[in-house]
Scaffold this motif. Sequence first.
Motif, mmCIF file in Angstrom:
data_model
loop_
_atom_site.group_PDB
_atom_site.id
_atom_site.type_symbol
_atom_site.label_atom_id
_atom_site.label_comp_id
_atom_site.label_asym_id
_atom_site.label_seq_id
_atom_site.Cartn_x
_atom_site.Cartn_y
_atom_site.Cartn_z
ATOM 1 N N SER A 37 0.790 -1.223 0.000
ATOM 2 C CA SER A 37 0.000 0.000 0.000
ATOM 3 C C SER A 37 0.827 1.279 0.000
ATOM 4 C CB SER A 37 -0.943 0.012 1.214
ATOM 5 O OG SER A 37 -0.204 -0.150 2.408
ATOM 6 N N TRP A 59 8.908 -0.219 -7.722
ATOM 7 C CA TRP A 59 7.461 -0.272 -7.475
ATOM 8 C C TRP A 59 6.731 -0.859 -8.684
ATOM 9 C CZ3 TRP A 59 10.539 3.976 -7.775
ATOM 10 C CH2 TRP A 59 10.399 4.804 -8.891
ATOM 11 N N LYS A 61 2.508 -1.216 -9.392
ATOM 12 C CA LYS A 61 1.140 -1.085 -8.885
ATOM 13 C C LYS A 61 0.156 -0.975 -10.036
ATOM 14 C CE LYS A 61 2.403 0.950 -4.446
ATOM 15 N NZ LYS A 61 2.111 1.980 -3.439
ATOM 16 N N TYR A 76 0.068 -2.326 -15.264
ATOM 17 C CA TYR A 76 0.786 -1.885 -14.070
ATOM 18 C C TYR A 76 1.673 -0.683 -14.392
ATOM 19 C CZ TYR A 76 -0.574 -6.147 -11.625
ATOM 20 O OH TYR A 76 -1.288 -7.149 -11.016
ATOM 21 N N SER A 102 2.423 -6.792 -6.137
ATOM 22 C CA SER A 102 1.892 -5.459 -6.385
ATOM 23 C C SER A 102 2.177 -4.601 -5.165
ATOM 24 C CB SER A 102 0.386 -5.516 -6.644
ATOM 25 O OG SER A 102 -0.145 -4.220 -6.818
ATOM 26 N N GLY A 103 3.060 -3.623 -5.326
ATOM 27 C CA GLY A 103 3.438 -2.788 -4.209
ATOM 28 C C GLY A 103 4.789 -2.135 -4.454
#
Length: 280
Positions: A37, A59, A61, A76, A102-103
């Motif tokens: 997050s 990263w 996301k 992404y 994912s992060g």
Amino acid sequence: MATKRTRSPSPKPAQEIYRSSTIDHQTSSFTAAFSPSLSAQALQALPDFKTATHRIAAWRKPSRQKSLMPDSKVIYDSGHDDDGESWAGKRLSNVLNDTQASGAVVVARWYGGQNIGPIRFTHIENCAKEAIWKWKVAESERKKEQVSKKQKIDDEAKRKELVQALGERDFNIFALRKLLAEKKARLEDEDVAQPTPQKPQAYDRMSLEALLRVDKARDATIAFILKQIDKVDEQLKLVEALENDTQDLLKEEKEPTEEDLWKEMEEVRKEMKEAPSTPT
């Protein structure tokens, strides 16, 4: 003049951070932090990373951009920051892609002045993989817990449904037994023996497994009673057919009335008159 009411501060979002163990190699140390997050900048700003020589970040996301193609894969947004450790950020990006995470991930390195060569990239990747693996384990446990909670909710709903259904089944069984008793009494030409009402069962205190067993037993009971009713109905049909045949025979073999006898005598006299006389 009234003072303007100050707005209460918004609650901070839950910060999920998963850390790796520390790898020490000669005078260098490596440790990683992953978050599904938080941003990479937030991880680089962690208090215990402030003294690090390098805070390599990457990263990956989900993008806000939507694909125009139906049933397409998720798009992404990805990137990396070497932070002075050349080519290290790209390696972290590869780790995110390979693990389908994912992060954001950050690997902090404390350089002690002694070069350790390409092995540093292995340490950077391994730290990142460990932090991501801890997140995956926690995510798996969370999903299991969600499934377990949902299963408990579904089981409780099913249990309540069975409690109500079994109460109705018991009433139906009593009604069917009463119908069977009436048919048997008619068949045997006896008074009806009413079935004894059973004491209501405390179904609401039973577990789902026990209720399922009772439900199966009630199905078998209803099937048995219906079979008995069909059997008695067949016997009643046979009895009714025999009674009808007997009545028909009685009608055919009934005794002649006085009127029938007079008619028969008149017919005999008429035949005698019409018969030719014989010579003496």
